[in-house]
Design a protein around this motif. Structure first.
Motif, short mmCIF file in Angstrom:
data_model
loop_
_atom_site.label_atom_id
_atom_site.label_comp_id
_atom_site.label_asym_id
_atom_site.label_seq_id
_atom_site.Cartn_x
_atom_site.Cartn_y
_atom_site.Cartn_z
N LEU A 1 -10.35 -34.28 -38.33
CA LEU A 1 -10.82 -34.61 -36.91
C LEU A 1 -11.00 -36.25 -36.93
O LEU A 1 -10.48 -36.85 -35.92
CB LEU A 1 -12.34 -34.09 -36.69
N PRO B 1 -18.88 -27.07 -37.14
CA PRO B 1 -18.46 -28.62 -36.59
C PRO B 1 -18.93 -28.77 -35.08
O PRO B 1 -19.15 -29.78 -34.55
CB PRO B 1 -16.78 -28.51 -36.69
N TRP C 1 -14.90 -29.17 -31.21
CA TRP C 1 -14.50 -29.83 -32.53
C TRP C 1 -13.80 -28.56 -33.33
O TRP C 1 -13.66 -28.37 -34.36
CB TRP C 1 -15.59 -30.03 -33.30
N ALA D 1 -11.25 -28.49 -36.18
CA ALA D 1 -11.63 -28.65 -37.58
C ALA D 1 -11.02 -27.41 -38.64
O ALA D 1 -10.49 -27.73 -39.42
CB ALA D 1 -13.06 -28.96 -37.82
#
Length: 569
Positions: free
Chosen positions: A231, A173, A133, A136
């Protein structure tokens, strides 16, 4: 001829081809240093990963035809890759960036240089991390202006501005993702949405909060480039009392389309002309979530920036009236009213003969809970997602592209099905929790395509677990959007709706919630190209596959070898 000799000839031909068109082209070279940054949002300090100490990261401003060289130094504690979202990567397939698809990740402390050309593309694209992730906070704009001597196909703007919409967690994240993957449950939602990295002043007042501000001169027209870097959230975007003229999406010019609201899904870009034609004052630009999922929790806040007229004395900005969070009619109206500007020098007619017909059902599902696992998904299984009931698993010992190039077996198969394994009432919500339909196997299955084939795909949403609008992104190509609709695709009646005259071109399309879309593209770019949902929550669950486009038999249509500094697993 040996592969190395073939590649050398290909480079010479490519160079000759490019130099015949790129007398004004430049080399744009820069460095990305990815490392920790302590940022304060929502009255809380949080360590994030950022490029060159900024959120968003640096904007790359180039001209059509330029060559881009970016030296990436991974000073973060995580594996990292960078994807140049929407760039075709012709003869530079190793620079596309998705982790374990085209490359192994850049390990902490490592580096890799991305080199690619931007001939034949113009408009707004962007770059972002394609590992876990990280995108982000590891993302930025890629602005491609016309080369010297060329003009925009619309009125020259007074100035340009870029709006990047994003999400903010009061957490790392990657930790959010890993916590969800550990149990197979859904991750927690973002704590805030952002405009150019800031939540804006409609969130609880916090001295550390800032609100992005765009100062305008009355009567002037601005080109505003809107990028959704979030996201998991699609956004409605408005500016109080102002209208837009959409002139491009995903770096493809459109016929001018008048609207007061823009829908932009994760990965998508939209270029609009904005004229400062209202009474001098302060006007909020606002982004609110489009929540297409039924029964799925989401953050209902909005994020704001401020459009400020010169010499205004107003102190409280005017807030626009936003669409309802579930306003699918407004979302569908916007998405289906966009058409291509066929007078653009980059337009090519839609290929009318189809070589590969695919019907792909996609959506959420479940995978079996393994022994000694605690699983927090529905029916105590693990949450999953699939295309044609294949839940995609990335390799870990070698990227798909390298395995193809080196002819390494056991990394993937090429048996991705052209049709779903079972025909059922795909969009009927009564099937949402039918366990005989929900379970999906974990596989690494690709679709092999001959070079220069024309591929048509019916993308059919399902109502399994939830009905959603999934933004589907194809690497390496633009595709034509021939038609969109709700319910189950009808091959007899819906074919009559196809637009062969001026369909919009995109690299990312939000397939209507509870509906379908038909896309078509020519597979004239050899390599392994990811196609996946750009809702990041769905990617590790398996909502993706890849197209393996074979070599075309000529040097300029042959996958070159990887560069010398290519990351190793």
């Amino acid at each position: 001829m040996a592969p190395s000799s073939l590649f050398a000839v290909g480079l010479v031909l490519a160079f000759c081809y490019l130099t015949s068109f790129t007398a004004s082209a430049d080399i744009v070279e820069t460095s990305f240093h990815v490392k920790n940054l302590t940022a304060n949002r929502l009255c809380q300090e949080q360590v994030i990963m950022a490029v060159n100490g900024s959120l968003p990261g640096p904007t790359l401003r180039v001209k059509e035809g330029d060559t881009v060289i970016v030296h990436v130094f991974n000073k973060s504690p995580y594996n990292l890759t960078i994807h140049w979202h929407g760039v075709f990567q012709r003869l530079t397939q190793w620079a596309d960036g998705p982790e374990f698809v085209t490359q192994c990740p850049i390990r902490p402390g490592g580096n890799y240089t991305y080199r690619f050309n931007l001939t034949g593309q113009e408009g707004t694209l962007w770059w972002h991390a394609h590992s876990q992730w990280l995108r982000a906070t590891v993302h930025g704009a890629l602005i491609i202006r016309p080369r010297d001597g060329q003009k925009y196909p619309f009125v020259k703007p007074f100035l340009e501005d870029t709006i990047m919409l994003g999400e903010w967690w009061n957490a790392d994240p990657n930790d959010v993702e890993n916590a969800a993957l550990a149990t197979g449950a859904a991750p927690v939602n973002a704590d805030a949405y952002t405009v150019n990295g800031w939540p804006g002043d409609t969130y609880n007042f916090c001295p550390s909060n800032k609100t992005y501000r765009l100062d305008v001169v009355p009567g002037q027209t601005y080109l505003v480039r809107i990028i959704n870097a979030a996201l998991n959230t699609q956004f409605f975007f408005k500016i109080a009392n102002h209208n837009f003229t959409v002139v491009a999406v995903d770096a493809a010019y459109t016929n001018p389309f008048q609207t007061d609201v823009v829908l932009v899904g994760p990965g998508q870009t939209t270029d609009v002309l904005l004229t400062a034609n209202q009474s001098p004052g302060l006007y909020y630009m606002a982004a609110s979530p489009y929540d297409s999922g039924i029964g799925i929790p989401f953050n209902a806040n909005i994020t704001t920036g401020i459009l400020a007229y010169q010499n205004t004395t107003q102190t409280t900005p005017t807030l626009p009236v936003m669409p309802a969070f579930n306003d699918t009619p407004t979302a569908f109206t916007f998405s289906t009213n966009l058409t291509a500007l066929v007078t653009s020098r980059f337009w090519s007619p839609v290929p009318r003969t189809v070589d590969e017909n695919m019907f792909i059902t996609f959506g959420l599902g479940l995978s079996a809970c393994g022994s000694n696992q605690t699983c927090g998904g529905i029916f105590q299984q693990r949450m999953a997602a699939s295309m044609n009931n294949n839940s995609f698993v990335l390799p870990t010992r070698m990227s798909l592209l390298e395995a193809y190039f080196r002819n390494v077996s056991g990394v993937y198969t090429t048996d991705f099905p052209d049709q779903p394994p079972m025909v059922f009432d795909y969009t009927n919500v009564s099937n949402s929790f039918n366990q005989s339909l929900l379970m999906t196997p974990k596989v690494t299955s690709l679709k092999k395509i001959k070079f220069n084939s024309t591929v048509q795909i019916v993308l059919q949403n399902t109502a399994l677990v939830s009905v959603e609008n999934h933004p589907m992104h194809l690497h390496g190509f633009n595709f034509y959007v021939l038609a969109q609709g709700f319910g189950n695709y009808d091959p007899i009646n819906d074919t009559r709706k196809f637009n062969f005259v001026n369909p919009q071109e995109r690299n990312t399309l939000g397939v209507p919630t509870g509906g379908w879309a038909v896309i078509r593209f020519r597979a004239d770019n050899p390599g392994v190209w990811f196609i996946h949902c750009h809702l990041e929550v769905h990617l590790p669950w398996g909502l993706g596959t890849a197209f393996l486009v074979e070599n075309g038999g000529t040097p300029e249509s042959t996958l070159p070898p990887p560069p010398a500094d290519f990351p190793q697993c």
